[in-house]
Design a protein around this motif. Structure first.
Motif, PDB file in Angstrom:
ATOM      1  N   GLU A 343       3.755  22.602   9.394  1.00 16.56           N
ATOM      2  CA  GLU A 343       2.867  21.469   9.654  1.00 16.56           C
ATOM      3  C   GLU A 343       3.005  20.379   8.587  1.00 16.56           C
ATOM      4  OE1 GLU A 343       1.143  21.424  12.495  1.00 16.56           O
ATOM      5  OE2 GLU A 343       1.821  23.444  12.969  1.00 16.56           O
ATOM      6  N   SER A 344       4.171  20.239   7.999  1.00 19.06           N
ATOM      7  CA  SER A 344       4.341  19.266   6.926  1.00 19.06           C
ATOM      8  C   SER A 344       4.123  17.844   7.436  1.00 19.06           C
ATOM      9  CB  SER A 344       5.738  19.360   6.323  1.00 19.06           C
ATOM     10  OG  SER A 344       5.940  18.328   5.378  1.00 19.06           O
ATOM     11  N   PRO A 345       3.238  17.077   6.781  1.00 15.75           N
ATOM     12  CA  PRO A 345       3.055  15.691   7.210  1.00 15.75           C
ATOM     13  C   PRO A 345       4.309  14.848   6.984  1.00 15.75           C
ATOM     14  CG  PRO A 345       1.867  16.089   5.175  1.00 15.75           C
ATOM     15  CD  PRO A 345       2.345  17.427   5.666  1.00 15.75           C
ATOM     16  N   ALA A 346       5.191  15.284   6.069  1.00 15.52           N
ATOM     17  CA  ALA A 346       6.446  14.555   5.850  1.00 15.52           C
ATOM     18  C   ALA A 346       7.299  14.540   7.114  1.00 15.52           C
ATOM     19  CB  ALA A 346       7.225  15.181   4.698  1.00 15.52           C
ATOM     20  N   MET A 347       7.209  15.579   7.925  1.00 20.04           N
ATOM     21  CA  MET A 347       7.971  15.608   9.168  1.00 20.04           C
ATOM     22  C   MET A 347       7.428  14.593  10.172  1.00 20.04           C
ATOM     23  SD  MET A 347      10.454  17.601   8.677  1.00 20.04           S
ATOM     24  CE  MET A 347      11.056  17.492  10.354  1.00 20.04           C
ATOM     25  N   ARG A 348       6.129  14.405  10.188  1.00 19.22           N
ATOM     26  CA  ARG A 348       5.557  13.373  11.054  1.00 19.22           C
ATOM     27  C   ARG A 348       5.975  11.991  10.559  1.00 19.22           C
ATOM     28  NH1 ARG A 348       4.593  11.180  15.740  1.00 19.22           N
ATOM     29  NH2 ARG A 348       2.663   9.966  15.857  1.00 19.22           N
ATOM     30  N   LEU A 349       6.015  11.804   9.237  1.00 15.24           N
ATOM     31  CA  LEU A 349       6.497  10.538   8.682  1.00 15.24           C
ATOM     32  C   LEU A 349       7.945  10.298   9.089  1.00 15.24           C
ATOM     33  CD1 LEU A 349       5.009  10.760   5.076  1.00 15.24           C
ATOM     34  CD2 LEU A 349       4.161   9.359   6.967  1.00 15.24           C
ATOM     35  N   ILE A 400       7.257   8.441  -1.233  1.00 13.95           N
ATOM     36  CA  ILE A 400       6.961   9.754  -1.817  1.00 13.95           C
ATOM     37  C   ILE A 400       5.931  10.455  -0.946  1.00 13.95           C
ATOM     38  CG2 ILE A 400       6.079  11.000  -3.820  1.00 13.95           C
ATOM     39  CD1 ILE A 400       7.017   8.637  -5.555  1.00 13.95           C
ATOM     40  N   ALA A 401       6.357  11.525  -0.303  1.00 14.88           N
ATOM     41  CA  ALA A 401       5.474  12.282   0.585  1.00 14.88           C
ATOM     42  C   ALA A 401       4.991  13.577  -0.048  1.00 14.88           C
ATOM     43  CB  ALA A 401       6.183  12.594   1.904  1.00 14.88           C
ATOM     44  N   THR A 402       5.820  14.191  -0.902  1.00 16.06           N
ATOM     45  CA  THR A 402       5.477  15.450  -1.562  1.00 16.06           C
ATOM     46  C   THR A 402       5.889  15.349  -3.019  1.00 16.06           C
ATOM     47  OG1 THR A 402       6.022  16.574   0.512  1.00 16.06           O
ATOM     48  CG2 THR A 402       5.657  17.968  -1.416  1.00 16.06           C
ATOM     49  N   ASP A 403       4.965  15.612  -3.920  1.00 16.59           N
ATOM     50  CA  ASP A 403       5.189  15.343  -5.347  1.00 16.59           C
ATOM     51  C   ASP A 403       5.687  16.580  -6.101  1.00 16.59           C
ATOM     52  OD1 ASP A 403       2.687  16.423  -4.734  1.00 16.59           O
ATOM     53  OD2 ASP A 403       1.748  15.633  -6.545  1.00 16.59           O
ATOM     54  N   HIS A 404       6.867  17.071  -5.728  1.00 14.33           N
ATOM     55  CA  HIS A 404       7.458  18.206  -6.434  1.00 14.33           C
ATOM     56  C   HIS A 404       7.661  17.866  -7.909  1.00 14.33           C
ATOM     57  CE1 HIS A 404       8.206  20.361  -2.743  1.00 14.33           C
ATOM     58  NE2 HIS A 404       9.008  19.439  -2.268  1.00 14.33           N
ATOM     59  N   ASP A 405       7.435  18.828  -8.774  1.00 13.66           N
ATOM     60  CA  ASP A 405       7.636  18.614 -10.205  1.00 13.66           C
ATOM     61  C   ASP A 405       9.105  18.414 -10.551  1.00 13.66           C
ATOM     62  OD1 ASP A 405       4.936  18.783 -10.763  1.00 13.66           O
ATOM     63  OD2 ASP A 405       4.989  20.936 -11.207  1.00 13.66           O
ATOM     64  N   ALA A 406      10.004  19.004  -9.763  1.00 13.84           N
ATOM     65  CA  ALA A 406      11.429  18.969 -10.092  1.00 13.84           C
ATOM     66  C   ALA A 406      12.112  17.654  -9.724  1.00 13.84           C
ATOM     67  CB  ALA A 406      12.153  20.133  -9.414  1.00 13.84           C
TER      68      ALA A 406
END
Length: 439
Positions: A343-349, A400-406
């Motif tokens: 259900e990742s909102p990034a996929m809808r984006l 930026i949809a997901t703020d991964h630390d890496a």
């Protein structure tokens, strides 16, 4: 009784159906704590990876599988006839929504029918899948009763909701308190005895309906509060106020406030889905759920809001329509520091950008290519870009949809294009904000 003793001395064999994000950590934890566990799944690819001690779930490291190898306490199979050897069967299968946003219990009912083919008297069956209050009694019990075995006498039923939180370094399957309930007093005693051997703390409630309601309430609480801050973000943005600064300021109050943060939409296996299970069930009782439904509307609309703002920024600052723009999507997983795509909102984006005709690439240190999903099949196997290949002038905007630390956020700023930040990732790292727009 002998079944309770088998749970207390860990001599019972436990069957875990569904070796995904919930089932595999549960199976491994039970085996680590001394039970004999057989995992069941319909996916042969999972069997191959487990045999190679190659975990496909972040919460289960490869060395955990290696440590269990040779102990005889954990095996796996696609042969559901082996359910007949299990004294406890734990159901960890998906409970998605239909396209009409109604509960889809097809995985639960299919699993229950498979159990009914092989179950033996004296077996405990526990549903862990999140669902509406009443599912254990109204869906699971009648299917198992068709065997001629009477629930509460010949077989025993219970509900114990999963509480997995992918990426949480503090809590894991064994340390998260476990809600349990049995369909009847004897079943309650059995389920409490079983989970006491698997997790550190068991919390027993009176009925399976109560346990089902506990889980769904936890997720509705989060969904409603996230919707609230998403709506506040829209209001404060119009006022020229930074909602992130507002929330951080409010969070200094030592009582009466709990911080929730806005984002581009809701993701994960629970929060975007579970509230609609209760709204659907509430209709049976002619009770409106306006608050929950409004929260769902707000959260569902957030990806469209993000793309509308992106369109405005690209048009104003780059002088292009979105259909001619090249966009870099940063983060495709549903939350930071995990590979979980559910259900990742990034996929809808991504879908909205694709529909608008934009060219889109993505980077994600945890997702090298987009896996097969029930939705968004058109994006299956799309690969991530190598961040080392990114260059100024390559993109018209970064989203930026997901703020991964890496992720190297300073390098994103060097791409010399607008950065649309839905997670406050740039500001939280103290980086220059000249071309950054918080959305």
């Amino acid at each position: 009784m002998s079944l309770k003793r088998a749970f207390l001395d860990r001599s019972a064999r436990i069957g875990v159906i569904g070796l995904g994000y919930v089932g595999l950590p549960l199976a491994v934890t039970a085996a680590q704590r001394g039970f004999h566990v057989t995992g069941f799944d319909i996916d042969p690819a999972k069997m191959d990876r487990l045999a190679a001690q190659d975990s496909y779930i972040d919460a289960v490291p490869d060395d955990a599988l290696a440590a269990l190898a040779g102990t005889g306490r954990f095996d796996w199979t696609t042969d559901f006839a082996r359910l007949a050897t299990c004294q406890a069967i734990l159901i960890c299968v998906p409970t998605p929504l239909t396209k009409q946003r109604e509960p889809d219990l097809s995985f639960v009912t299919a699993t229950a029918r498979e159990i009914a083919r092989h179950i033996r008297p004296g077996t405990l069956v526990v549903l862990e899948s999140t669902t509406y209050p009443g599912t254990t009694d109204e869906v699971l019990a009648p299917i198992l009763a068709e065997t001629g075995l009477t629930p509460g006498q010949d077989i025993f039923l219970g509900f114990s909701p999963e509480r997995e939180d992918p990426g949480n370094a503090r809590y894991n399957t064994g340390t998260i308190p476990k809600i349990v309930a049995g369909a009847g007093e004897m079943a309650g005693d059995l389920i409490e005895s079983l989970y006491a051997g698997i997790v550190d703390q068991v919390v027993r409630v009176s009925t399976t309906q109560t346990a089902e309601a506990v889980k769904i309430t936890e997720n509705i609480f989060r969904a409603v509060n996230i919707a609230l801050v998403n709506e506040l973000k829209l209001v404060y943005d119009r006022m020229g106020i930074d909602v992130w600064e507002v929330i951080d300021g409010a969070a200094t109050k030592p009582f009466g406030f709990m911080p929730f943060y806005p984002g581009p939409g809701l993701g994960g296996h629970c929060i975007p889905i579970d509230p609609f299970y209760l709204t659907w069930k509430a209709r049976e009782y002619e009770v409106p759920t306006r608050f929950i439904e409004l929260a769902g509307e707000i959260n569902t609309a957030m990806p469209t809001h993000v793309i509308d703002r992106l369109r405005e920024i690209v048009d104003r600052e780059v002088g292009k329509g979105l259909s001619r723009a090249r966009i870099l999507l940063v983060g495709i997983a549903y939350k930071k520091n995990v590979a979980d795509m559910r259900e990742s909102p990034a996929m809808r984006l991504l879908e909205l950008l694709d529909q608008a005709g934009a060219g889109v690439d993505y980077i994600d240190p945890h997702v090298p290519e987009i896996p097969p999903m029930r939705e968004y099949r058109q994006f299956t196997a799309r690969p991530a870009l190598d961040p080392a290949t990114l260059a100024p002038g390559q993109f018209d905007a970064v989203l930026i949809a997901t703020d991964h630390d890496a992720v190297d956020y300073a390098a994103l700023l060097e791409l010399a294009c607008p950065v649309i930040d839905t997670r406050n990732a740039i500001a939280r790292r103290g980086l220059p904000m000249a071309r950054v727009v918080k959305v």
